[in-house]
Design a protein around this motif. Sequence first.
Motif, mmCIF file in Angstrom:
data_model
loop_
_atom_site.group_PDB
_atom_site.id
_atom_site.type_symbol
_atom_site.label_atom_id
_atom_site.label_comp_id
_atom_site.label_asym_id
_atom_site.label_seq_id
_atom_site.Cartn_x
_atom_site.Cartn_y
_atom_site.Cartn_z
ATOM 1 N N LYS A 184 0.825 -1.200 0.000
ATOM 2 C CA LYS A 184 0.000 0.000 0.000
ATOM 3 C C LYS A 184 0.869 1.264 0.000
ATOM 4 O O LYS A 184 0.358 2.377 -0.006
ATOM 5 C CB LYS A 184 -0.925 0.025 1.239
ATOM 6 N N ALA A 185 2.180 1.069 0.049
ATOM 7 C CA ALA A 185 3.091 2.218 0.089
ATOM 8 C C ALA A 185 4.419 1.806 -0.517
ATOM 9 O O ALA A 185 4.803 0.630 -0.453
ATOM 10 C CB ALA A 185 3.305 2.667 1.530
ATOM 11 N N THR A 199 2.134 6.758 -0.540
ATOM 12 C CA THR A 199 0.999 5.857 -0.383
ATOM 13 C C THR A 199 0.045 6.146 -1.538
ATOM 14 O O THR A 199 0.358 6.937 -2.426
ATOM 15 C CB THR A 199 0.281 6.097 0.959
ATOM 16 N N GLU A 200 -1.141 5.537 -1.518
ATOM 17 C CA GLU A 200 -2.076 5.806 -2.610
ATOM 18 C C GLU A 200 -2.434 7.288 -2.663
ATOM 19 O O GLU A 200 -2.650 7.836 -3.729
ATOM 20 C CB GLU A 200 -3.322 4.939 -2.464
ATOM 21 N N LEU A 207 2.594 8.565 8.635
ATOM 22 C CA LEU A 207 3.450 8.376 7.446
ATOM 23 C C LEU A 207 4.905 8.136 7.848
ATOM 24 O O LEU A 207 5.606 7.343 7.214
ATOM 25 C CB LEU A 207 3.352 9.587 6.515
ATOM 26 N N GLN A 265 5.217 4.598 8.703
ATOM 27 C CA GLN A 265 5.254 3.759 7.492
ATOM 28 C C GLN A 265 6.628 3.842 6.828
ATOM 29 O O GLN A 265 7.159 2.845 6.340
ATOM 30 C CB GLN A 265 4.185 4.213 6.496
#
Length: 512
Positions: free
Chosen positions: A422-423, A445-446, A488, A491
């Motif tokens: 997803k990232a 990410t998206e 973020l 992530q």
Amino acid sequence: MRKTSSVVYVLTFCFLALLSTAQEKRPNILVIFSDDHTEQAISAYGSKLMQTPNIDRIAKEGALFKNVFVTNSICAPSRAVLLTGKYSHINGLRDNSPRRAFDSNQQQIQRVLSQYNYQTAWIGKWHLNTLPGGFDFWRVLPDQGNYFQPDFVHMNKDTVRHKGYVTNLISDFALEWLEGRDKQKPFFMVVGEKATHRNWMPDPQDLAEFENKEFAFPANFNDDYKGRRAAADQDMTIDKTMVLRDDLKMGVDYTRPGMFGRMTAEEKAVYKKYYDKAELEYNKVKDDSVALLKWKYQRYLRDYLATARSMDRNIGRILSYLDSAGLSENTIVIYTSDQGFYMGEHGWFDKRFMYEESLRTPFVMKYPGKVKPGTIVDGIVVNIDFAPSIIDMAGAKVPEDIQGKSFAPLLAEKPNTKDWRKAMFYHYYEFPQPHHVAPHFGVRTERYKLIRFYGPYDTWELFDLKNDRLELHNLIDDPKMKALIVNLKAQLKTLILQYKDEEALRVFNDNK
Ligand code: SGN
Ligand code: CA
């Protein structure tokens, strides 16, 4: 006794026959790998700039990938990623510097596929500061190569000058190899295009192709770089960085040795006539900065797109050969580029930044019978996935140390994307030359993108791609974004650890 031996004979024969059918069934794999060719210039991606019917044909007969990103948006590093499926800090090639060469002895696609009876070849631009290793055949341009009368390094290490235009020659050599290959074995071939690399010298027959087209500036052409220090600090604008003689072909002395001097007398005559006319326009606008910039932009696009015109035509030639040789049915054809490029977005040409146009790369492929025509792949694919996907589609075992993942599951009619990434993680290094883009890494990410610049300064940038596709508003100091930034950053750290990027970890941990 005699009976037993004939049974053994028959069984052995059957086994060998089975084995050879299995081998015959392995698909051929052809990767056409261009240089700096960007989605904005490909009609399959909705380009308003030009039509690319042959690249579009691959997408129409197969799949168009909408979200493919590179890990490090420059040439040599991207090639190293294609071959290894590993990030720059693992495959060893972080930048284009001639001081560093790619270690050709390491594990690469061709070395894996050779173990499965594949015949392998790389033809065209290579640019890895070393010679190819592990290919059955190669013939490569030294360094960046030339558009006209290019030298090629042959396998006996001789450097041979060939007469002609580089894009045509690369296809000639590719078709020659395909025709002469061992037809009992499947093949894996990479055609490395020089187009559409700077300084954009078109085939004389394409010079006037876009003559009557007026190209509108992209919406963020006049970016003021507010709140984005690294973006303000670069040296890659069409306005200031582009070179009048070498890039825009004004005042060229065709008698001097070098890229223009390599042309034949006929080629020089066509170029001179064409650019002399362009020079009349230049003389009219040269003292008016607004009109001059508009003129530069038109010239840049016309030449860049004309080199793409030749490349698309040559891709058509290769596809026609596959058709006529009866190879299309069992050949996976992939078209992609080493990275994207700016066609005036933010006022730029070149690449390097983690902003969309250069983070992305086009990717289309066809695989008749296996991939349904018109397939669209939305998932986040990264160029570390290319090697494992190719190895996987060849029916070979993907080595465990490869960092990417096979995207084959995304090609299913109803793909299960639950477990897909997803990232994605990015890390660019080359500084300060040639375009003064500060080193940076980040996560996309998206919807969001978080970037950390380091080296000359420590800055963070955050973009909401849904509301700010043009990446003009850095939201890093927006109090409403606090929770998102924490998320973020977490992530980003997870990806840094996952890919074992110690340099990024050190910078990340300094808390600046
Ligand atoms: C050359 C170009 C640069 C370009 C690099 C890297 N300058 O140095 O504009 O960024 O190649 O490109 S030029 O005046 O020589 O054309 S890359 O595609 O190989 O990474
Ligand atoms: Ca490139």
